[in-house]
Design a protein around this motif. Structure first.
Motif, PDB file in Angstrom:
ATOM      1  N   PHE A 154      57.234  -1.686  45.770  1.00  0.00           N
ATOM      2  CA  PHE A 154      56.335  -1.807  44.627  1.00  0.00           C
ATOM      3  C   PHE A 154      55.607  -0.494  44.336  1.00  0.00           C
ATOM      4  N   LYS A 155      56.156   0.613  44.804  1.00  0.00           N
ATOM      5  CA  LYS A 155      55.701   1.965  44.456  1.00  0.00           C
ATOM      6  C   LYS A 155      54.223   2.178  44.783  1.00  0.00           C
ATOM      7  N   ASN A 156      53.777   1.549  45.879  1.00  0.00           N
ATOM      8  CA  ASN A 156      52.419   1.745  46.401  1.00  0.00           C
ATOM      9  C   ASN A 156      51.323   1.357  45.403  1.00  0.00           C
ATOM     10  N   LYS A 157      51.607   0.399  44.543  1.00  0.00           N
ATOM     11  CA  LYS A 157      50.630  -0.061  43.554  1.00  0.00           C
ATOM     12  C   LYS A 157      50.572  -1.598  43.586  1.00  0.00           C
ATOM     13  N   SER A 158      49.363  -2.121  43.741  1.00  0.00           N
ATOM     14  CA  SER A 158      49.171  -3.585  43.701  1.00  0.00           C
ATOM     15  C   SER A 158      50.234  -4.289  44.533  1.00  0.00           C
ATOM     16  N   VAL A 159      50.375  -3.881  45.759  1.00  0.00           N
ATOM     17  CA  VAL A 159      51.499  -4.318  46.599  1.00  0.00           C
ATOM     18  C   VAL A 159      51.464  -5.828  46.820  1.00  0.00           C
ATOM     19  N   ALA A 160      50.344  -6.335  47.342  1.00  0.00           N
ATOM     20  CA  ALA A 160      50.271  -7.767  47.667  1.00  0.00           C
ATOM     21  C   ALA A 160      50.389  -8.624  46.407  1.00  0.00           C
ATOM     22  N   GLU A 161      49.792  -8.160  45.314  1.00  0.00           N
ATOM     23  CA  GLU A 161      49.809  -8.944  44.081  1.00  0.00           C
ATOM     24  C   GLU A 161      51.217  -9.023  43.492  1.00  0.00           C
ATOM     25  N   GLN A 162      51.927  -7.894  43.432  1.00  0.00           N
ATOM     26  CA  GLN A 162      53.296  -7.910  42.912  1.00  0.00           C
ATOM     27  C   GLN A 162      54.194  -8.760  43.809  1.00  0.00           C
ATOM     28  N   ASN A 163      53.986  -8.644  45.118  1.00  0.00           N
ATOM     29  CA  ASN A 163      54.790  -9.430  46.057  1.00  0.00           C
ATOM     30  C   ASN A 163      54.591 -10.927  45.826  1.00  0.00           C
ATOM     31  N   SER A 164      53.345 -11.340  45.583  1.00  0.00           N
ATOM     32  CA  SER A 164      53.073 -12.764  45.339  1.00  0.00           C
ATOM     33  C   SER A 164      53.794 -13.255  44.092  1.00  0.00           C
ATOM     34  N   ILE A 165      53.771 -12.444  43.032  1.00  0.00           N
ATOM     35  CA  ILE A 165      54.431 -12.854  41.783  1.00  0.00           C
ATOM     36  C   ILE A 165      55.931 -13.006  42.000  1.00  0.00           C
ATOM     37  N   VAL A 166      56.542 -12.020  42.647  1.00  0.00           N
ATOM     38  CA  VAL A 166      58.001 -12.052  42.843  1.00  0.00           C
ATOM     39  C   VAL A 166      58.406 -13.264  43.668  1.00  0.00           C
ATOM     40  N   ILE A 167      57.677 -13.533  44.766  1.00  0.00           N
ATOM     41  CA  ILE A 167      58.025 -14.659  45.637  1.00  0.00           C
ATOM     42  C   ILE A 167      57.863 -15.985  44.902  1.00  0.00           C
ATOM     43  N   ALA A 168      56.709 -16.163  44.245  1.00  0.00           N
ATOM     44  CA  ALA A 168      56.451 -17.437  43.559  1.00  0.00           C
ATOM     45  C   ALA A 168      57.396 -17.637  42.383  1.00  0.00           C
ATOM     46  N   TRP A 169      57.701 -16.572  41.635  1.00  0.00           N
ATOM     47  CA  TRP A 169      58.599 -16.692  40.480  1.00  0.00           C
ATOM     48  C   TRP A 169      60.022 -17.002  40.920  1.00  0.00           C
ATOM     49  N   ASP A 170      60.487 -16.312  41.942  1.00  0.00           N
ATOM     50  CA  ASP A 170      61.844 -16.574  42.434  1.00  0.00           C
ATOM     51  C   ASP A 170      61.978 -18.015  42.914  1.00  0.00           C
ATOM     52  N   ARG A 171      60.925 -18.526  43.546  1.00  0.00           N
ATOM     53  CA  ARG A 171      60.982 -19.911  44.007  1.00  0.00           C
ATOM     54  C   ARG A 171      61.053 -20.864  42.818  1.00  0.00           C
ATOM     55  N   LEU A 172      60.276 -20.599  41.764  1.00  0.00           N
ATOM     56  CA  LEU A 172      60.284 -21.466  40.586  1.00  0.00           C
ATOM     57  C   LEU A 172      61.631 -21.447  39.882  1.00  0.00           C
ATOM     58  N   MET A 173      62.339 -20.324  39.937  1.00  0.00           N
ATOM     59  CA  MET A 173      63.618 -20.198  39.239  1.00  0.00           C
ATOM     60  C   MET A 173      64.773 -20.851  39.991  1.00  0.00           C
ATOM     61  N   GLU A 174      64.515 -21.411  41.172  1.00  0.00           N
ATOM     62  CA  GLU A 174      65.588 -22.066  41.919  1.00  0.00           C
ATOM     63  C   GLU A 174      66.071 -23.298  41.164  1.00  0.00           C
ATOM     64  N   SER A 175      67.329 -23.641  41.394  1.00  0.00           N
ATOM     65  CA  SER A 175      67.944 -24.747  40.642  1.00  0.00           C
ATOM     66  C   SER A 175      67.267 -26.084  40.908  1.00  0.00           C
ATOM     67  N   ARG A 176      66.591 -26.233  42.041  1.00  0.00           N
ATOM     68  CA  ARG A 176      65.965 -27.518  42.353  1.00  0.00           C
ATOM     69  C   ARG A 176      64.694 -27.775  41.541  1.00  0.00           C
ATOM     70  N   PHE A 177      64.243 -26.778  40.746  1.00  0.00           N
ATOM     71  CA  PHE A 177      63.046 -26.948  39.934  1.00  0.00           C
ATOM     72  C   PHE A 177      63.371 -26.944  38.437  1.00  0.00           C
ATOM     73  N   THR A 178      64.586 -27.333  38.091  1.00  0.00           N
ATOM     74  CA  THR A 178      65.010 -27.313  36.687  1.00  0.00           C
ATOM     75  C   THR A 178      64.157 -28.237  35.828  1.00  0.00           C
ATOM     76  N   ALA A 179      63.917 -29.458  36.286  1.00  0.00           N
ATOM     77  CA  ALA A 179      63.134 -30.418  35.494  1.00  0.00           C
ATOM     78  C   ALA A 179      61.695 -29.943  35.314  1.00  0.00           C
ATOM     79  N   LEU A 180      61.127 -29.332  36.332  1.00  0.00           N
ATOM     80  CA  LEU A 180      59.768 -28.801  36.235  1.00  0.00           C
ATOM     81  C   LEU A 180      59.703 -27.678  35.198  1.00  0.00           C
ATOM     82  N   ARG A 181      60.673 -26.773  35.242  1.00  0.00           N
ATOM     83  CA  ARG A 181      60.666 -25.666  34.282  1.00  0.00           C
ATOM     84  C   ARG A 181      60.836 -26.174  32.857  1.00  0.00           C
ATOM     85  N   SER A 182      61.624 -27.212  32.678  1.00  0.00           N
ATOM     86  CA  SER A 182      61.847 -27.733  31.330  1.00  0.00           C
ATOM     87  C   SER A 182      60.571 -28.338  30.754  1.00  0.00           C
ATOM     88  N   CYS A 183      59.626 -28.758  31.603  1.00  0.00           N
ATOM     89  CA  CYS A 183      58.333 -29.237  31.111  1.00  0.00           C
ATOM     90  C   CYS A 183      57.393 -28.077  30.807  1.00  0.00           C
TER      91      CYS A 183
END
Length: 1138
Positions: free
Chosen positions: A933-962
């Motif tokens: 993350f280029k030494n900027k807002s490291v923990a914050e960017q990491n949180s977004i990437v982890i949480a977003w990748d989890r939401l994009m998993e196929s098991r959350f399709t119905a949730l995303r559609s809402c």
């Protein structure tokens, strides 16, 4: 009277007496019925009257019988008609659901094929070679992702070879057949590649392979899944009339076209598994409106029908028909569609209830190509399931009802007639006797005397009732009457009470009572972070439970003052066991309280389960009475009440504190084992030193005491390693992360899910009310946007200065959010997602899931406090006008539920996977994520990437559609998440300066040439960022106890980091001054900005006041607090971590 007269009179009386004795009963009855004795009663013919009554009864009974038959028949006819209509309606619904699902599925398949065609075109166009000499590299790797989405077992790329291009193609095909080996390798198939056919070929009538030499050709070229038999490559599909007919239709209309159902002799049957009927879809690929190739997809109709199945459809026949004369029948069973075979095999009795559904209206070309239809029929099984015996049952029930009335009337008539005859006979006999004994004058006087007596007695209201006066004058009776029998007096107004005049007050001394004071420990701090409605929900729930227990235990509730509950035993009814009863009541209340706060945490949020109850009991005399005046009420007075209050305040949370007097009464009742002597004495105001006792719970009695085992006592937080593992175990069930979470975290998960679900319902309600175009989550457009968005791991580049929120649009349907029911699958996925987010938080002291929930609670509170100014609320405007003003005043935040949902969700995920050390330390250690993350807002960017990748998993399709249903909503959701989470990095000076400039641009500077929409969105964006910043440090702007709690946790976390060698300086060295500087330079200015933006109502004043008060408290007590924290944590060594 002379002697002769006396003798005559005696003789006459004797004669009368003798006549009476000789008179038979028959004569008496006849005499009783004579006009002389009955006065105005007219004699009637008994036989005539009996005949009249008998005919009347017969007519009534006949009418009841006929009415019963008619009502039963009408009931059956009406209910049967309703049932038939309901059956037809249900069949129509099934047919419509099948039609919509089928058309939707075909639309999706064609959309995926179209996307694949675009992908192939874009890739092969990079080649300099001219058509048809084109090959798509990595075909299997790319197309294997399209196959399951298109529900196709085969996807083939077929170049279109003009007649003059055949020699060129023959050379090209042989030279470039290496794609086969590449596809086998990418599919994980170990196979020796055999040579393909040298030329495009077909089959002659004998079934032998022969090259096609005339006209254009369309060879099967690249195929996914790679074929087991390489000889199918270069098969000219135009040599088969089935394919050539469909291709002609596709080329004519420049869209996809179906083939007829493929026969078993077709070459594509080599790819088939089983005997399922299949059709091919041919999609033309164009270059400058000229067909240069096609994509061929094979659809299995068995699988297709199974995908149309929905619950409760069993018993529905679906016949697949096309204009090429082919028919295939399926029956919906309990678990899916069952293929019955070729032909129309439905039940012929239901031919009239057929529903025809056009399968793919958008693909039907105006040519002789095959068009497909679905014919939907009900069945006897479906009719048996949907129809019932209700019409018969209702008809029989109505008939039985009338029969019961018939029987009841008949038997009642017999009973009444019998009683009437008996009464008439007795009356006649009595009248005969009276007539024979008394002359008419005497009878009248007797009857009149009785009536006068009765009237005189009935009208006598002035008789004195000295006993009642005495009772009413007794004070205890008057008080008991007030408490139990005349509750209306308790609500009398001043004017009504003045009518009492100089009457004596209702009051008395009760010498033997026990008074209880119960106070909620931690309530003041807890309530400071809640909405008023949440505070009252807690108090009402707890007090109602206590009231129920009081009624059961016969305890009298006196009053509630704030969070203090006051009760008494021994009045108004004296009871020698008043102390024991109150102890039992206190125990029951303590158990009920601990259960309630755990359950209420799901509704009221974090720390609710941490509330405690502190109780104090004292026994002695009290003066009790009604304090008259405005809002008159029952009151207790005296030293016993004051002492009970002192006993409560000197007690401990989750303990029941008894005075010496109460303890002695409990011992006298033989309950000495219930208590434990308190080790230290207390000093009560006005009483001096007092020896007191603890009332033990059942658990404490079993364990041998409770003095040293007080629940929820403050203790040092456990010291852990700075890289504490995540909350869930490494071996957690990925499909059920909640099972691995601690009980407290599970309760927080429940609360977070409830908050997010309410907001998500508003998002769906708003979307439905707006009637905007909605995309299926599996639509190629949505899939493409999801694949592209957030693919750059350097999230900081995504931060925008202005997030464009939707404009105002009034719709009353948005208010129906409470009626919205989210799909069950979406609710389950929401819980799974929140549980997985909780599991990915580490067990840090401060940056943990509990803190994330605390931040989320503050965000929810601030969003709920967004209000319009008084001049808007007081104006005469319609609901739409008020909403429009509110939209403008709050910069559009109140009008967009998706914005509110996104900000709340961002609060939940902003510390996911936080390592417990600062960004500065991660950069210093050259951690891997710091370089990513280029030494900027490291923990914050990491949180977004982890949480977003989890939401994009196929098991959350119905949730995303809402959450989002269009590319615009998806992009706005992503922007809100990124801007909100990254705003929590408050220690990067460069980002701080950027945000300060943006605030000034929004609220201080005048930007020329800026339109009104940009100005409003700019303000909304910066307000949202400051909202999350305030919530992230909300503990500094809440009650002093809340601030102390989280300040200690942050100190503990940083101490752990220091002890682990991951922090350069001991935090205790500058903690006091550091907090003062933090208040002066960040917290108080931030609270002032919340007030300046003018949208948060009273919350902005509340936050600013708490911030300044906590600053003063810290200045006075901070050094003492630090010494206590150092004593807790400085001598403890960190445990090992991962």
């Amino acid at each position: 009277m002379n002697r002769a007269t006396e003798t005559e009179s005696t003789s006459t009386n004797s004669d009368i007496s003798m006549d009476v004795k000789k008179s038979p009963i028959k004569d008496d009855v006849e005499h009783a019925g004579s006009p002389s004795t009955q006065g105005e009663i007219t004699q009637q013919n008994p036989d005539q009257e009996r005949d009249y009554l008998r005919h009347s009864r017969t007519c009534i009974l006949m009418l009841l019988f006929i009415a019963g038959i008619t009502a039963g028949a009408l009931t059956y006819s009406f209910s049967k008609k309703l049932q038939d209509e309901n059956f037809d309606l249900q069949v129509n619904i099934f047919a419509l659901e099948i039609e919509q699902a089928a058309q939707h599925r075909i639309k999706d398949i064609v959309g995926v094929i179209e996307t694949l065609s675009t992908t192939i075109s874009a890739s092969v166009e990079m080649s300099t070679a001219a058509w048809p000499s084109k090959t798509f590299s990595n075909y299997e790797r790319v197309v294997s992702d399209f196959r399951p989405v298109a529900h196709s077992r085969l996807l083939a790329f077929c170049p279109y070879v003009q007649e003059g291009e055949r020699p060129l193609w023959d050379q090209y095909a042989v030279a470039n057949q290496g794609w086969l080996a590449e596809s086998y390798e990418q599919a994980g198939i170990t196979k020796t590649v055999k040579g393909i056919s040298m030329k495009p070929y077909g089959f002659n009538t004998a079934g032998a392979m022969v090259p096609t030499v005339e006209g254009p050709a369309m060879p099967l070229w690249q195929i996914s899944t790679p074929p087991d038999d390489a000889s199918v490559v270069n098969y000219d599909i135009l040599s088969d009339a089935v394919f050539s007919k469909a291709f002609a239709a596709a080329a004519e209309k420049k869209t996809a076209a179906f083939t007829e159902v493929l026969g078993t002799s077709n070459i594509l049957s080599k790819f088939s598994e089983g005997n399922s009927p299949e059709s091919a879809i041919i999609y033309p690929m164009l270059q400058d409106s000229t067909v240069v190739a096609s994509v061929l997809s094979v659809v299995s109709w068995d699988e297709f029908m199974n995908e149309l199945y929905q619950e409760n459809m069993n018993g529905v026949f679906v016949v697949l028909k096309n204009t090429c004369g082919q028919e295939y029948t399926y029956k919906m069973g309990a678990t899916g569609a069952e293929a019955l075979g070729q032909g129309a095999l439905h039940e012929k009795d239901y031919e009239s209830k057929m529903h025809v559904a056009e399968l793919a209206p958008s693909l039907h070309a105006q040519s002789d190509n095959c068009e497909y239809f679905l014919h939907v029929y009900p069945s006897e099984e479906l009719e048996g399931r949907l129809m019932s015996m209700i019409p018969v049952v209702l008809a029989v029930a109505v008939g039985l009802l009338f029969l019961s009335a018939f029987a009841g009337f008949y038997f009642y008539d017999l009973f009444a007639s019998k009683k009437q005859r008996e009464a008439a006979e007795k009356a006649a006999a009595n009248n005969a006797i009276v007539d024979s004994l008394y002359p008419k004058e005497i009878r009248n006087r007797l009857f009149n005397k009785d009536e006068d007596k009765a009237i005189d007695t009935k009208g006598s209201f002035d008789a004195p009732e000295p006993a009642d006066d005495v009772i009413q004058g007794a004070q205890k009776f008057r008080l008991k009457n007030y408490l139990q029998e005349d509750p209306g007096m308790q609500n009398k107004t001043d004017e009504e009470m003045e009518d009492i005049g100089d009457s004596k007050p209702i009051a008395d001394l009760f010498p033997h009572t026990t008074v209880l004071f119960a106070d909620i420990a931690g309530f003041t701090a807890w309530s400071s972070v809640r909405e008023p409605s949440q505070v009252f929900t807690l108090l009402e729930t707890i007090y109602k439970a206590f009231d129920t227990i009081a009624k059961k235990r016969k305890v009298f509730k006196v009053e509630t003052v704030g969070d203090c509950y006051v009760a008494v035993t021994g009045l108004p009814e004296p009871n020698k066991d008043h102390a024991v009863i109150m102890c039992e009541f206190a125990r029951d209340c303590q158990i009920q309280f601990n259960d309630l706060v755990k359950h209420l945490e799901v509704l009221l949020g974090p720390d609710t389960a941490e509330l405690g109850i502190r109780m104090g009991l004292h026994s002695g005399p009290v003066t009790a009475g009604v304090l008259r005046g405005a809002k008159s009420r029952f009151q207790l007075f005296g030293d016993t009440v004051n002492t009970a209050a002192r006993i409560e305040t000197t007690g401990r949370r989750d303990k029941i504190h008894l005075s010496q007097e109460t303890a002695e009464l409990v011992i006298q009742a033989g309950k000495k084992k219930w208590m434990e002597r308190r080790n230290d004495t207390i000093v009560a105001k006005g009483k001096g030193e007092m020896q007191t006792y603890w009332l033990l719970s059942e658990a404490e009695m079993k364990s041998g005491g409770g003095e040293s085992k007080t629940a929820k006592e403050a203790a040092a937080l456990p010291v852990v390693h700075a890289m504490q593992p995540r909350l869930a175990k490494q071996s957690m069930n990925v499909l059920d992360p909640e099972s691995s979470l601690p009980p407290k975290i599970k309760r927080l998960v429940d609360w977070n899910v409830d908050v997010l679900k309410r907001l998500l319902k508003q998002v769906v309600a708003k979307r439905n009310a707006m009637n905007v175009e909605q995309f299926d989550i599996n639509h190629p457009t949505m899939m493409k946007v999801e694949m592209n968005i957030g693919c750059d791991t350097y999230v900081l580049d995504e931060v925008v200065e202005i997030i464009r929120l939707p404009g105002y649009s009034h719709s009353t349907n948005v208010r129906e959010a409470k009626k919205i029911e989210l799909p069950e699958q979406a609710e389950e996925q929401l819980r799974l997602y929140v549980s997985s987010i909780a599991a990915m938080h580490r067990g840090n002291h401060f940056h943990n899931f509990e803190h994330a929930s605390h931040v989320m609670m503050s965000v929810s509170k601030l969003l709920s406090r967004i209000v319009a100014p008084d001049e808007i609320l007081q104006g005469d405007s319609t609901d739409a006008g008020l909403e429009a003003h509110l939209h403008d005043h709050t910069y559009g935040i109140t009008s967009d539920p998706l914005t509110q949902f996104s900000v709340v969700l961002a609060a939940l995920i902003h510390d996911v996977d936080h390592s417990g050390v600062s960004n500065f330390q991660l950069i210093k250690e050259k951690a891997k994520i710091a370089s990513v993350f280029k030494n900027k807002s490291v923990a914050e960017q990491n949180s977004i990437v982890i949480a977003w990748d989890r939401l994009m998993e196929s098991r959350f399709t119905a949730l995303r559609s809402c959450i989002y249903s269009s590319p615009d909503e998806l992009k706005r959701f992503r922007q809100l998440m990124v801007n909100t989470v990254l705003a929590t990095d408050i220690f990067d000076k460069e980002l701080q300066n950027i945000r300060k400039k943006r605030w000034d641009d929004a609220f201080a500077n005048i930007i020329h040439n800026q339109n009104e929409e940009d100005e409003q969105n700019r303000k909304a964006t910066i307000v949202i960022e400051h909202l999350i910043q305030a919530s992230d440090v909300a503990h500094t702007m809440q009650h002093w106890h809340i601030y102390q709690k989280w300040n200690e946790r942050l100190f503990a976390e940083m101490t752990v980091a220091y002890q682990s060698g991951r922090m350069p300086k001991n935090p205790s060295e500058n903690w006091y001054q550091g907090e003062l500087g933090f208040f002066d330079n960040y917290i108080i200015p931030l609270a002032k900005k919340l007030k300046e933006c003018g949208v948060f109502g009273v919350s902005s004043d509340e936050y600013l006041n708490y911030a300044m008060e906590n600053r003063r408290e810290w200045a006075n007590k901070g050094e003492e607090v630090i010494q206590k924290m150092i004593a807790k944590y400085s001598n403890q060594q960190p445990a090992g971590g991962e």
